[in-house]
Design a protein around this motif. Structure first.
Motif, PDB file in Angstrom:
ATOM      1  N   PRO A   1       1.677 -27.224   8.271  1.00 61.59           N
ATOM      2  CA  PRO A   1       0.575 -27.481   9.110  1.00 61.59           C
ATOM      3  C   PRO A   1      -0.654 -26.759   8.363  1.00 61.59           C
ATOM      4  O   PRO A   1      -1.679 -26.898   8.979  1.00 61.59           O
ATOM      5  CB  PRO A   1       0.874 -26.692  10.559  1.00 61.59           C
ATOM      6  CG  PRO A   1       1.991 -25.795  10.187  1.00 61.59           C
ATOM      7  CD  PRO A   1       2.871 -26.327   9.195  1.00 61.59           C
ATOM      8  N   PHE A   2      -0.328 -26.166   7.247  1.00 62.88           N
ATOM      9  CA  PHE A   2      -1.301 -25.772   6.536  1.00 62.88           C
ATOM     10  C   PHE A   2      -1.361 -26.076   4.876  1.00 62.88           C
ATOM     11  O   PHE A   2      -0.285 -26.782   4.539  1.00 62.88           O
ATOM     12  CB  PHE A   2      -1.373 -23.999   6.382  1.00 62.88           C
ATOM     13  CG  PHE A   2      -0.124 -23.623   6.081  1.00 62.88           C
ATOM     14  CD1 PHE A   2       0.309 -23.122   4.978  1.00 62.88           C
ATOM     15  CD2 PHE A   2       0.961 -23.300   7.270  1.00 62.88           C
ATOM     16  CE1 PHE A   2       1.400 -22.522   4.517  1.00 62.88           C
ATOM     17  CE2 PHE A   2       2.299 -22.668   6.767  1.00 62.88           C
ATOM     18  CZ  PHE A   2       2.424 -22.391   5.360  1.00 62.88           C
TER      19      PHE A   2
ATOM     20  N   ALA B   1       0.728 -23.449   0.936  1.00 62.06           N
ATOM     21  CA  ALA B   1       1.584 -24.397   1.147  1.00 62.06           C
ATOM     22  C   ALA B   1       2.551 -24.653   0.066  1.00 62.06           C
ATOM     23  O   ALA B   1       3.719 -25.003   0.083  1.00 62.06           O
ATOM     24  CB  ALA B   1       0.947 -25.892   1.801  1.00 62.06           C
TER      25      ALA B   1
END
Length: 358
Positions: free
Chosen positions: A20-21, A26
């Motif tokens: 989600p990032f 990431a």
């Protein structure tokens, strides 16, 4: 024979895209999760191969009954062996060089796991794909030789020291023909990048009755494949080349003084190296995660890759049960005077063939 190929996205990148990032965080998390998944895949295969499959296969070859009392088909012997070995007392010999004694067993599994970082396992499962990937895999696996010397020297045991030196001498004798034979594949592909080596083996080689056979280098150059397989047996310490750990020759060689968790690490590293040897053979000669027939590529590549490394494991266990051990002088002589000469002859002939076809 080099060709432009479409490279798949690496596993860490795929995982990073699902997070989600984004950004550097990431990438780091994706790399860690990818490494964790690949390492656990290998550890699970090794756990099945070492305590259970090895016994079952050897028993089948020698007409005996293997483990069958602990769990279904004796599978729970994996847990029983882990508890038994890890609960044993760790005995440190008097006068041992403690830092080297502790580090040596760690290098054996670490070097094999590190080698898998650049191996394409099919279905987009690959941690890294540097342009010198094949050289990295061989260099990583060679770190194990340092661990052998350290364990033999640090044990303060003359038999362990001799065993460590003998193990390194055998590794050098067979690692050179192993790498030289691999270079013949590099001459065909024009690259050290493992993903491209695999991708070029997916090209059509011959069509038989509507079935397309891919350009596996085991088909293109079967002599090099046979030579690589034989040298691979020596590298992973299986008959007839299992002299480094032969208990009838010099106790248990470099690992004589090791017990408990250190013995587990050595044993673990030995089997991961067998799977690494199978992975290198699959990458260089058997099309990596591709199917033997183009029509079967609907099956995920990781399935084919797993089948190939297990096929190599089964071959090593057959050799262990069926082929008698060589004497140490025969072992070294075959490496330096036989396989090394054949490896260079294969390299020269391959270079001539590539030059004619170019």
């Amino acid at each position: 024979m080099a060709a432009a190929v479409t490279l798949q996205q690496m596993l860490p990148e795929t995982i990073a895209d699902l997070l989600p990032f984004g950004g550097l965080a990431a990438d780091v998390v994706g790399a860690l999760i990818g490494a964790f998944l690949v390492a656990n895949f290998l550890l699970i295969n090794t756990a099945v191969a070492g305590p259970w499959a090895k016994r079952k296969i050897t028993a089948a070859f020698t007409d005996r009954i293997a483990v069958n009392r602990i769990g279904p088909f004796g599978l729970f012997v994996i847990v029983a062996d882990a508890v038994r070995l890890l609960s044993k007392e760790l005995i440190i010999p008097e006068g041992a060089d403690r830092p080297a004694f502790d580090i040596g067993p760690l290098l054996i599994p670490f070097s094999a796991l590190l080698g898998f970082a650049v191996i394409p396992m099919g279905s987009g499962i690959q941690l890294a794909d540097p342009e010198t990937g094949l050289a990295f895999a061989f260099a990583a696996s060679s770190i194990a030789s340092l661990g052998l010397v350290m364990m033999g020297y640090a044990s303060n045991n003359k038999y362990s020291l001799l065993g460590g030196l003998r193990a390194v001498a055998s590794n050098i004798a067979y690692e050179i023909p192993l790498i030289v034979t691999a270079l013949s594949v590099v001459l065909f592909t024009g690259t050290l990048q493992t993903s491209q080596i695999v991708a070029q083996q997916t090209e059509p080689f011959v069509a038989l009755g509507g079935l397309t056979i891919p350009t596996w280098f085991a088909f293109v150059n079967p002599f090099a494949f046979a030579l690589f397989t034989a040298a691979n047996l020596a590298e992973v310490g299986r008959n007839p080349f299992d002299v480094p750990e032969a208990p009838t020759e010099i106790v248990a060689g470099f690992q004589t003084e090791y017990s408990s968790v250190y013995f587990v690490l050595i044993y673990l590293g030995e089997f991961i190296h067998i799977f690494l040897g199978g992975a290198l053979a699959a990458t260089l000669f058997l099309g990596g995660g591709s199917a033997p027939i183009a029509a079967l590529n609907v099956i995920p590549g990781i399935v084919w890759f797993t089948a190939k490394i297990w096929a190599f494991f089964l071959f090593t266990q057959w050799a262990r049960s069926a082929i008698p051990r060589l004497r140490v002088d025969q072992f070294i002589e075959i490496g330096w005077k036989g396989m090394l000469v054949l490896a260079f002859a294969n390299l020269v002939l391959t270079a001539i063939l590539v030059g004619v076809l170019a």
